[in-house]
Design an enzyme around this catalytic site. Structure first.
Site, PDB file in Angstrom:
ATOM      1  N   ASP A   8       0.856  -1.196   0.000  1.00 21.77           N
ATOM      2  CA  ASP A   8       0.000   0.000   0.000  1.00 21.77           C
ATOM      3  C   ASP A   8       0.888   1.240   0.000  1.00 21.77           C
ATOM      4  OD1 ASP A   8       0.846   0.360   2.602  1.00 21.77           O
ATOM      5  OD2 ASP A   8      -1.133   0.137   3.526  1.00 21.77           O
ATOM      6  N   HIS A   9       0.254   2.409   0.226  1.00 20.70           N
ATOM      7  CA  HIS A   9       0.988   3.682   0.162  1.00 20.70           C
ATOM      8  C   HIS A   9       2.081   3.796   1.206  1.00 20.70           C
ATOM      9  CE1 HIS A   9      -2.476   3.925   2.825  1.00 20.70           C
ATOM     10  NE2 HIS A   9      -1.763   4.758   3.551  1.00 20.70           N
ATOM     11  N   CYS A  65       2.850  -3.539   4.050  1.00 17.67           N
ATOM     12  CA  CYS A  65       2.070  -2.329   4.355  1.00 17.67           C
ATOM     13  C   CYS A  65       2.765  -1.643   5.521  1.00 17.67           C
ATOM     14  CB  CYS A  65       0.594  -2.658   4.615  1.00 17.67           C
ATOM     15  SG  CYS A  65       0.252  -3.621   6.094  1.00 17.67           S
ATOM     16  N   GLY A  66       2.080  -0.762   6.236  1.00 21.27           N
ATOM     17  CA  GLY A  66       2.748  -0.049   7.313  1.00 21.27           C
ATOM     18  C   GLY A  66       3.286  -0.988   8.375  1.00 21.27           C
ATOM     19  N   THR A  67       2.428  -1.873   8.836  1.00 16.57           N
ATOM     20  CA  THR A  67       2.819  -2.843   9.867  1.00 16.57           C
ATOM     21  C   THR A  67       3.006  -4.254   9.319  1.00 16.57           C
ATOM     22  OG1 THR A  67       0.510  -3.344  10.278  1.00 16.57           O
ATOM     23  CG2 THR A  67       1.511  -1.623  11.654  1.00 16.57           C
ATOM     24  N   GLY A  68       2.520  -4.512   8.138  1.00 16.56           N
ATOM     25  CA  GLY A  68       2.471  -5.874   7.604  1.00 16.56           C
ATOM     26  C   GLY A  68       1.264  -6.658   8.099  1.00 16.56           C
ATOM     27  N   ILE A  69       0.532  -6.073   9.036  1.00 18.75           N
ATOM     28  CA  ILE A  69      -0.579  -6.825   9.656  1.00 18.75           C
ATOM     29  C   ILE A  69      -1.796  -6.852   8.731  1.00 18.75           C
ATOM     30  CG2 ILE A  69      -2.183  -6.931  11.606  1.00 18.75           C
ATOM     31  CD1 ILE A  69       0.034  -5.599  13.321  1.00 18.75           C
ATOM     32  N   GLY A  70      -2.250  -5.683   8.316  1.00 20.33           N
ATOM     33  CA  GLY A  70      -3.468  -5.642   7.505  1.00 20.33           C
ATOM     34  C   GLY A  70      -3.319  -6.412   6.205  1.00 20.33           C
ATOM     35  N   HIS A  98       8.255 -24.554   8.993  1.00 20.64           N
ATOM     36  CA  HIS A  98       7.126 -25.148   9.726  1.00 20.64           C
ATOM     37  C   HIS A  98       5.785 -24.956   9.034  1.00 20.64           C
ATOM     38  CE1 HIS A  98       9.155 -25.366  13.967  1.00 20.64           C
ATOM     39  NE2 HIS A  98       9.996 -25.679  12.993  1.00 20.64           N
ATOM     40  N   HIS A 134       4.330 -31.188  10.589  1.00 22.22           N
ATOM     41  CA  HIS A 134       4.049 -29.949   9.859  1.00 22.22           C
ATOM     42  C   HIS A 134       3.163 -30.223   8.638  1.00 22.22           C
ATOM     43  CE1 HIS A 134       6.667 -27.999  12.587  1.00 22.22           C
ATOM     44  NE2 HIS A 134       7.761 -28.601  12.147  1.00 22.22           N
TER      45      HIS A 134
HETATM   46  C1  RB5 Z   1      -2.103   2.595   6.399  1.00 23.91           C
HETATM   47  O1  RB5 Z   1      -2.118   3.816   7.037  1.00 23.91           O
HETATM   48  C2  RB5 Z   1      -1.896   1.467   7.408  1.00 23.91           C
HETATM   49  O2  RB5 Z   1      -3.014   1.307   8.187  1.00 23.91           O
HETATM   50  C3  RB5 Z   1      -1.528   0.188   6.690  1.00 23.91           C
HETATM   51  O3  RB5 Z   1      -0.385   0.390   5.924  1.00 23.91           O
HETATM   52  C4  RB5 Z   1      -1.243  -1.008   7.562  1.00 23.91           C
HETATM   53  O4  RB5 Z   1      -0.302  -0.706   8.555  1.00 23.91           O
HETATM   54  C5  RB5 Z   1      -2.413  -1.754   8.104  1.00 23.91           C
HETATM   55  O5  RB5 Z   1      -2.274  -2.834   8.700  1.00 23.91           O
END
Ligand code: RB5
Length: 149
Positions: A8-9, A65-70, A98, A134
């Site tokens: 993402d951005h 992404c910012g955190t890789g989580i979303g 694994h 596994h």
């Molecule tokens: C975008 O601002 C941010 O929410 C996205 O990159 C990400 O970190 C979500 O998990």
């Protein structure tokens, strides 16, 4: 080897740096990410990349992404995808050994560039262990998302 990438951005710079590194190493990159800093929605990009991996258009996927989580959550919604969010080289090795992860996720706002490059190298260099426990667990994951062959 073909690698599908998406971002993402928040992760344009990291995507570009990893893409350049992998292309110099001989990998073919399919870019599903955004290339501008305009705000976008990570589910759109993570899912496009994951579909390419699930359809075997690419050998592995890398999403950032910012955190890789979303973006990892988005990728893991696609049947057949096992996307591991990795913060260090140990995570990267173990998610291959694994989980037989077919996608790697990283956070551009939470992981430094040099660490990210090391994570990518560890992920791509590590084979699945093929351990019987596994294999059984991965088969159960496939049952959960209906992707079992
Ligand atoms: C975008 O601002 C941010 O929410 C996205 O990159 C990400 O970190 C979500 O998990």
């Amino acid at each position: 080897m073909k690698i599908a990438m998406a971002n993402d951005h928040a992760a344009v710079a990291m995507k570009n740096e990893i893409k350049k590194m992998l292309e110099e190493e001989g990998y073919e990159i399919i870019n599903f990410g955004t290339d501008t800093n305009d705000s976008v929605d990570y589910p759109d990009f993570g899912s496009a990349c994951a579909r390419a991996v699930a359809n075997k258009e690419a050998d592995f996927g890398i999403v950032i992404c910012g955190t890789g989580i979303g973006i990892s959550i988005a990728a893991n919604k696609i049947p057949g995808i096992r996307c591991g969010l990795c913060k260090d080289v140990t995570d990267a090795k173990l998610t291959r050994e694994h989980n037989d992860a077919n996608m790697l996720s990283m956070g551009a706002r939470t992981t430094g560039m040099e660490t990210a490059k090391d994570i990518v190298h560890a992920f791509l260099a590590t084979p699945f262990s093929n351990g019987v426990n596994h294999v059984r667990r991965i088969a159960k994951l496939a049952d959960l998302d209906g992707s079992a062959e």
